[in-house]
Scaffold this active site. Structure first.
Site, PDB file in Angstrom:
ATOM      1  N   CYS A   1      13.257-118.240  -7.650  1.00 14.84           N
ATOM      2  CA  CYS A   1      12.024-118.100  -8.434  1.00 14.84           C
ATOM      3  C   CYS A   1      12.077-116.867  -9.345  1.00 14.84           C
ATOM      4  O   CYS A   1      12.883-116.803 -10.247  1.00 14.84           O
ATOM      5  CB  CYS A   1      10.811-118.095  -7.517  1.00 14.84           C
ATOM      6  SG  CYS A   1       9.265-118.501  -8.393  1.00 14.84           S
TER       7      CYS A   1
ATOM      8  N   LYS B   1      -0.935-121.530 -14.044  1.00 13.23           N
ATOM      9  CA  LYS B   1       0.061-121.387 -12.991  1.00 13.23           C
ATOM     10  C   LYS B   1       0.647-122.744 -12.614  1.00 13.23           C
ATOM     11  O   LYS B   1      -0.082-123.732 -12.474  1.00 13.23           O
ATOM     12  CB  LYS B   1      -0.569-120.736 -11.753  1.00 13.23           C
ATOM     13  CG  LYS B   1       0.414-120.495 -10.617  1.00 13.23           C
ATOM     14  CD  LYS B   1      -0.268-119.802  -9.442  1.00 13.23           C
ATOM     15  CE  LYS B   1       0.718-119.520  -8.320  1.00 13.23           C
ATOM     16  NZ  LYS B   1       0.086-118.825  -7.173  1.00 13.23           N
TER      17      LYS B   1
ATOM     18  N   SER C   1       5.802-122.386  -7.452  1.00 12.92           N
ATOM     19  CA  SER C   1       4.621-121.526  -7.472  1.00 12.92           C
ATOM     20  C   SER C   1       4.945-120.331  -8.363  1.00 12.92           C
ATOM     21  O   SER C   1       5.513-119.339  -7.909  1.00 12.92           O
ATOM     22  CB  SER C   1       4.281-121.063  -6.054  1.00 12.92           C
ATOM     23  OG  SER C   1       3.179-120.173  -6.065  1.00 12.92           O
TER      24      SER C   1
ATOM     25  N   HIS D   1      10.788-123.001  -4.984  1.00 16.12           N
ATOM     26  CA  HIS D   1      10.759-122.346  -3.669  1.00 16.12           C
ATOM     27  C   HIS D   1      11.156-123.347  -2.584  1.00 16.12           C
ATOM     28  O   HIS D   1      10.325-123.751  -1.762  1.00 16.12           O
ATOM     29  CB  HIS D   1       9.358-121.814  -3.375  1.00 16.12           C
ATOM     30  CG  HIS D   1       9.048-120.499  -4.015  1.00 16.12           C
ATOM     31  ND1 HIS D   1       9.611-119.318  -3.595  1.00 16.12           N
ATOM     32  CD2 HIS D   1       8.243-120.194  -5.058  1.00 16.12           C
ATOM     33  CE1 HIS D   1       9.157-118.322  -4.340  1.00 16.12           C
ATOM     34  NE2 HIS D   1       8.333-118.821  -5.237  1.00 16.12           N
TER      35      HIS D   1
ATOM     36  N   GLU E   1      12.536-122.798   0.060  1.00 14.01           N
ATOM     37  CA  GLU E   1      12.414-122.184   1.391  1.00 14.01           C
ATOM     38  C   GLU E   1      11.003-122.265   1.959  1.00 14.01           C
ATOM     39  O   GLU E   1      10.795-122.006   3.151  1.00 14.01           O
ATOM     40  CB  GLU E   1      12.855-120.711   1.331  1.00 14.01           C
ATOM     41  CG  GLU E   1      11.817-119.726   0.812  1.00 14.01           C
ATOM     42  CD  GLU E   1      11.637-119.710  -0.699  1.00 14.01           C
ATOM     43  OE1 GLU E   1      10.910-118.834  -1.202  1.00 14.01           O
ATOM     44  OE2 GLU E   1      12.221-120.576  -1.391  1.00 14.01           O
TER      45      GLU E   1
ATOM     46  N   ARG F   1      -5.616-117.734  -0.910  1.00 14.46           N
ATOM     47  CA  ARG F   1      -5.611-116.334  -1.346  1.00 14.46           C
ATOM     48  C   ARG F   1      -6.148-116.199  -2.765  1.00 14.46           C
ATOM     49  O   ARG F   1      -6.939-115.297  -3.061  1.00 14.46           O
ATOM     50  CB  ARG F   1      -4.186-115.792  -1.275  1.00 14.46           C
ATOM     51  CG  ARG F   1      -3.996-114.354  -1.760  1.00 14.46           C
ATOM     52  CD  ARG F   1      -2.553-114.106  -2.121  1.00 14.46           C
ATOM     53  NE  ARG F   1      -2.124-114.938  -3.233  1.00 14.46           N
ATOM     54  CZ  ARG F   1      -0.849-115.213  -3.518  1.00 14.46           C
ATOM     55  NH1 ARG F   1       0.118-114.737  -2.758  1.00 14.46           N
ATOM     56  NH2 ARG F   1      -0.544-115.977  -4.561  1.00 14.46           N
TER      57      ARG F   1
END
Length: 301
Positions: A142, A163, A192, A235, A237, A249
């Site tokens: 990323c 985003k 992300s 991502h 992972e 969040r």
């Protein structure tokens, strides 16, 4: 085969609960095997969460790995205790005389900052320069991929209006590439990020090749022709709930985020998301370790 980790690393117990073979330092000491030495430069704020994510994937390899953790000493972490960093992490000054089979550079939620304004950019540049001579192959994830493409090849990022968050379908652009061995023709990956890299910029660099793309998420996997630098814009992972935690969040921070694309069943945040990318993630890491690290690294580092 197991991954070797420090005896008291918190991620160890979590991985053992998932039946991932983890060997502590005490047991590894009795084995006459040269494990691959893998270093993780962890730039994420929630370091223990990222440790678990990456060790989970590394632990799926048939190779024995000795994993070390690295952090930037020029940045003070607000989300990870100083005690944890002192016990389990090293800085570049501690390891610069060493050689490693592989290095993983994680992402960081700072895509909107110009690289030169990142507090640890000078130190990160030192680490990336050091990796060219002291590491067999480096995997960038990323923001780490964006930073690596900028440092090594001068490719800049572009801030997006909204985003990019969700689970996106990807396809292969070079099915014969070893890194993609065993991949399905289509597979999904979490993204992300607030910035992007452009295909046209990558295509101008003869030392780079694009291995995978997404119609919605853009370029996904980029590799240097010598295999020493691998760049992953998503991502792989992440676990099943990471995007949910980030979404919650952002809501609490008053950012009014969009619901992550293709993540919740029926696009309903009240429903439990499903993990649909684990097979791809395991294969990506296993192929990198096998073809770009194990097959290329010298027996004596």
């Amino acid at each position: 085969m197991p991954i070797k980790v420090p005896d008291l690393l918190p991620a160890k117990s979590k991985l053992q609960e998932e039946n991932i073979f983890v060997m502590d330092e005490s047991r590894a000491f009795t084995q006459d095997i040269r494990p691959l030495k893998i270093l993780i430069l962890n730039l994420m704020p929630l370091k223990q969460q990222t440790e678990t994510h990456l060790l989970r994937l590394l632990g799926n390899s048939p190779l024995q790995l000795e994993v070390g953790l690295l952090h930037t000493s020029t940045h003070t972490s607000r989300n990870t205790s100083a005690e944890h960093l002192k016990q389990f992490y090293k800085s570049i000054n501690d390891v610069k005389a060493n050689r490693y089979d592989g290095l993983i550079i994680t992402g960081a939620p700072i895509e909107k900052l110009p690289y030169e304004e990142v507090t640890y950019w000078e130190e990160l540049s030192e680490i990336m320069e050091w990796s060219k001579t002291n590491v067999t192959s480096t995997l960038h994830i990323c923001w780490g991929a964006m930073a690596g493409l900028y440092y090594h090849f001068g490719i800049d990022k572009y801030i997006m209006d909204d985003k990019l968050s969700g689970i996106y379908t990807h396809y292969l652009t070079d099915p014969q590439e070893k890194l993609l061995s065993g991949f399905d023709e289509e597979f999904v990956v979490p993204h992300s990020r607030n910035a992007d890299i452009r295909k046209t910029d990558i295509n101008k660099v003869p030392e780079l090749k694009i291995l995978s793309e997404s119609e919605q998420a853009g370029v996904y996997i980029v590799a240097s022709t010598d295999g020493k630098q691998i760049f992953i814009t998503g991502h792989p992972e992440y676990d099943a709930y990471t995007l949910q935690k980030e979404y919650d969040r952002d809501i609490e921070a008053g950012l009014k985020p969009r619901i992550p694309v293709n993540y919740y069943p029926n696009n309903d945040p009240a429903k439990t998301p499903k993990l649909r990318w684990r097979t791809h993630s395991n294969m990506l890491i296993s192929n990198w370790l096998n073809y770009y690290v194990y097959q290329e690294t010298p027996y004596k580092l």
